[in-house]
Scaffold this motif. Structure first.
Motif, PDB file in Angstrom:
ATOM      1  N   PHE A 108       0.836  -1.190   0.000  1.00  0.00           N
ATOM      2  CA  PHE A 108       0.000   0.000   0.000  1.00  0.00           C
ATOM      3  C   PHE A 108       0.882   1.256   0.000  1.00  0.00           C
ATOM      4  O   PHE A 108       1.931   1.284   0.649  1.00  0.00           O
ATOM      5  CB  PHE A 108      -0.881   0.048   1.251  1.00  0.00           C
ATOM      6  N   GLU A 109       0.415   2.274  -0.707  1.00  0.00           N
ATOM      7  CA  GLU A 109       0.952   3.610  -0.515  1.00  0.00           C
ATOM      8  C   GLU A 109      -0.023   4.346   0.412  1.00  0.00           C
ATOM      9  O   GLU A 109      -1.245   4.246   0.249  1.00  0.00           O
ATOM     10  CB  GLU A 109       1.119   4.344  -1.835  1.00  0.00           C
ATOM     11  N   TRP A 128       5.482   3.828   0.990  1.00  0.00           N
ATOM     12  CA  TRP A 128       4.951   2.480   0.783  1.00  0.00           C
ATOM     13  C   TRP A 128       5.134   1.661   2.052  1.00  0.00           C
ATOM     14  O   TRP A 128       6.164   1.765   2.739  1.00  0.00           O
ATOM     15  CB  TRP A 128       5.683   1.823  -0.376  1.00  0.00           C
ATOM     16  N   VAL A 129       4.128   0.841   2.368  1.00  0.00           N
ATOM     17  CA  VAL A 129       4.230  -0.086   3.499  1.00  0.00           C
ATOM     18  C   VAL A 129       3.731  -1.452   3.042  1.00  0.00           C
ATOM     19  O   VAL A 129       2.873  -1.557   2.162  1.00  0.00           O
ATOM     20  CB  VAL A 129       3.411   0.388   4.720  1.00  0.00           C
ATOM     21  N   PRO A 130       4.240  -2.534   3.621  1.00  0.00           N
ATOM     22  CA  PRO A 130       3.770  -3.873   3.257  1.00  0.00           C
ATOM     23  C   PRO A 130       2.403  -4.141   3.860  1.00  0.00           C
ATOM     24  O   PRO A 130       2.012  -3.514   4.852  1.00  0.00           O
ATOM     25  CB  PRO A 130       4.836  -4.801   3.848  1.00  0.00           C
ATOM     26  N   PRO A 131       1.656  -5.071   3.282  1.00  0.00           N
ATOM     27  CA  PRO A 131       0.364  -5.425   3.865  1.00  0.00           C
ATOM     28  C   PRO A 131       0.546  -6.210   5.155  1.00  0.00           C
ATOM     29  O   PRO A 131       1.632  -6.726   5.458  1.00  0.00           O
ATOM     30  CB  PRO A 131      -0.291  -6.272   2.776  1.00  0.00           C
ATOM     31  N   GLN A 141      -0.625  -2.332   9.236  1.00  0.00           N
ATOM     32  CA  GLN A 141      -0.544  -1.660  10.521  1.00  0.00           C
ATOM     33  C   GLN A 141       0.252  -0.367  10.323  1.00  0.00           C
ATOM     34  O   GLN A 141       1.411  -0.408   9.919  1.00  0.00           O
ATOM     35  CB  GLN A 141       0.144  -2.562  11.548  1.00  0.00           C
ATOM     36  N   LEU A 142      -0.387   0.770  10.605  1.00  0.00           N
ATOM     37  CA  LEU A 142       0.251   2.051  10.352  1.00  0.00           C
ATOM     38  C   LEU A 142       0.870   2.613  11.622  1.00  0.00           C
ATOM     39  O   LEU A 142       0.279   2.508  12.709  1.00  0.00           O
ATOM     40  CB  LEU A 142      -0.764   3.051   9.787  1.00  0.00           C
ATOM     41  N   PRO A 143       2.033   3.220  11.502  1.00  0.00           N
ATOM     42  CA  PRO A 143       2.629   3.874  12.676  1.00  0.00           C
ATOM     43  C   PRO A 143       1.843   5.134  13.022  1.00  0.00           C
ATOM     44  O   PRO A 143       1.114   5.669  12.176  1.00  0.00           O
ATOM     45  CB  PRO A 143       4.044   4.215  12.200  1.00  0.00           C
ATOM     46  N   PRO A 144       1.979   5.629  14.233  1.00  0.00           N
ATOM     47  CA  PRO A 144       1.269   6.854  14.601  1.00  0.00           C
ATOM     48  C   PRO A 144       1.762   8.042  13.783  1.00  0.00           C
ATOM     49  O   PRO A 144       2.936   8.149  13.437  1.00  0.00           O
ATOM     50  CB  PRO A 144       1.598   7.022  16.085  1.00  0.00           C
ATOM     51  N   VAL A 145       0.819   8.949  13.469  1.00  0.00           N
ATOM     52  CA  VAL A 145       1.142  10.151  12.713  1.00  0.00           C
ATOM     53  C   VAL A 145       1.647  11.219  13.676  1.00  0.00           C
ATOM     54  O   VAL A 145       1.096  11.378  14.774  1.00  0.00           O
ATOM     55  CB  VAL A 145      -0.105  10.650  11.949  1.00  0.00           C
ATOM     56  N   PRO A 207      10.354   5.121  10.078  1.00  0.00           N
ATOM     57  CA  PRO A 207      11.155   4.339   9.113  1.00  0.00           C
ATOM     58  C   PRO A 207      10.393   3.193   8.470  1.00  0.00           C
ATOM     59  O   PRO A 207      10.914   2.589   7.516  1.00  0.00           O
ATOM     60  CB  PRO A 207      12.325   3.828   9.959  1.00  0.00           C
ATOM     61  N   VAL A 208       9.201   2.854   8.964  1.00  0.00           N
ATOM     62  CA  VAL A 208       8.436   1.800   8.313  1.00  0.00           C
ATOM     63  C   VAL A 208       8.032   2.206   6.900  1.00  0.00           C
ATOM     64  O   VAL A 208       7.827   1.361   6.032  1.00  0.00           O
ATOM     65  CB  VAL A 208       7.191   1.424   9.147  1.00  0.00           C
ATOM     66  N   PHE A 209       7.923   3.522   6.667  1.00  0.00           N
ATOM     67  CA  PHE A 209       7.567   3.992   5.327  1.00  0.00           C
ATOM     68  C   PHE A 209       8.776   3.863   4.400  1.00  0.00           C
ATOM     69  O   PHE A 209       9.873   4.315   4.723  1.00  0.00           O
ATOM     70  CB  PHE A 209       7.114   5.452   5.358  1.00  0.00           C
TER      71      PHE A 209
END
Length: 273
Positions: A108-109, A128-131, A141-145, A207-209
């Motif tokens: 996903f972007e 981009w992050v992996p599913p 799973q998204l990191p906090p903004v 850094p996950v992005f």
């Protein structure tokens, strides 16, 4: 020898040959225009990587409509330029763009609206992050903004064509294409007519992005098509001339069938001995 070229049959062949050659030349010119356009895009991409960031408003016209509308698209010369903008991320309207590939992996972007002080917003592609485990379409799973004000530096990316449906699943917007006008309809504020592909941000992005690479267009493929169509045009005209010449020589008896040899008239080996 060539009076036959004025007959209706050969005049018709000539007309078809000229039309075919003209069409091929036009197709070559069309591909030449595409080559020039794609070359200009590649040059803007290269120039953007070297330029000092400018304020977003200097590159993209600010939206002037109400909520749910998108502003004008930037001029071609402004696409891929580096810009900087400050605002607050709207975590209630994060957009998951599925089916995106980076390093041969599908994921996903993550596109998040950055709301500016004047109430307008610009879509920022954070990366981009992996599913999540379970398949390519499993929401990640998204990191906090980062809370509070964020300063973004990135590239002006034109809206993508082929807009598909925008759905809301588990409280998040999902789509297949980053089509700014279509996404703007789902948002409560006016949105700039292009999105920003993130290069760097303050505070720093998680850094996950993974950065989304900017690929150059394949302009040399179009140049190859130019040469191909123009060669076809020349071959078509050459073919007409070759066939006409062959017909003229045949009519003049120059290319008639060879006379058979009279073997009976030739002396036998014994007689010559």
């Amino acid at each position: 020898m060539y009076r036959f070229l004025l007959t209706p049959r050969w005049l018709g062949i000539l007309a078809l040959t000229l039309v075919a050659a003209a069409v091929m030349v036009l197709l070559g010119n069309w591909q030449l225009d595409r080559y020039r356009g794609r070359t200009a895009i590649n040059e803007r991409i290269d120039a953007g990587s070297r330029m000092t960031p400018v304020p977003l408003r200097d590159a993209v016209p600010a939206p002037t409509g109400g909520g749910g509308t998108a502003g004008p698209a930037p001029a071609d010369e402004a696409t891929w330029s580096r810009v900087t903008v400050t605002g607050r991320y709207d975590t209630a309207n994060i957009v998951l763009v599925r089916g995106r590939t980076v390093d041969n992996r599908v994921g996903f972007e993550i596109v998040t609206p950055l709301v500016l002080a004047d109430g307008t917003a610009v879509l920022v592609d954070q990366g981009w992050v992996p599913p999540a485990p379970g398949g390519a379409l499993a929401q990640p799973q998204l990191p906090p903004v980062p809370p509070g004000e964020v300063t973004v530096v990135g590239r002006v990316h034109p809206t993508e064509s082929g807009a598909g449906a925008v759905d809301r699943r588990d409280g998040r917007l999902e789509t297949r294409r980053i089509a700014v006008p279509r996404l703007a309809r789902e948002l409560p504020y006016p949105v700039y007519g292009a999105y920003v592909l993130l290069d760097e941000q303050t505070p720093a992005a998680d850094p996950v992005f993974q950065a989304v690479p900017i690929g150059h267009t394949n302009n040399w493929q179009n140049f190859g098509y130019v040469v191909q169509w123009w060669i076809f045009a020349v071959m078509t005209l050459f073919g007409y001339g070759w066939v006409a010449r062959r017909e003229a020589r045949r009519a003049a008896g120059l290319d008639g069938p060879a006379k058979p040899l009279d073997r009976a008239a030739e002396p036998s080996p014994s007689a010559s001995a």
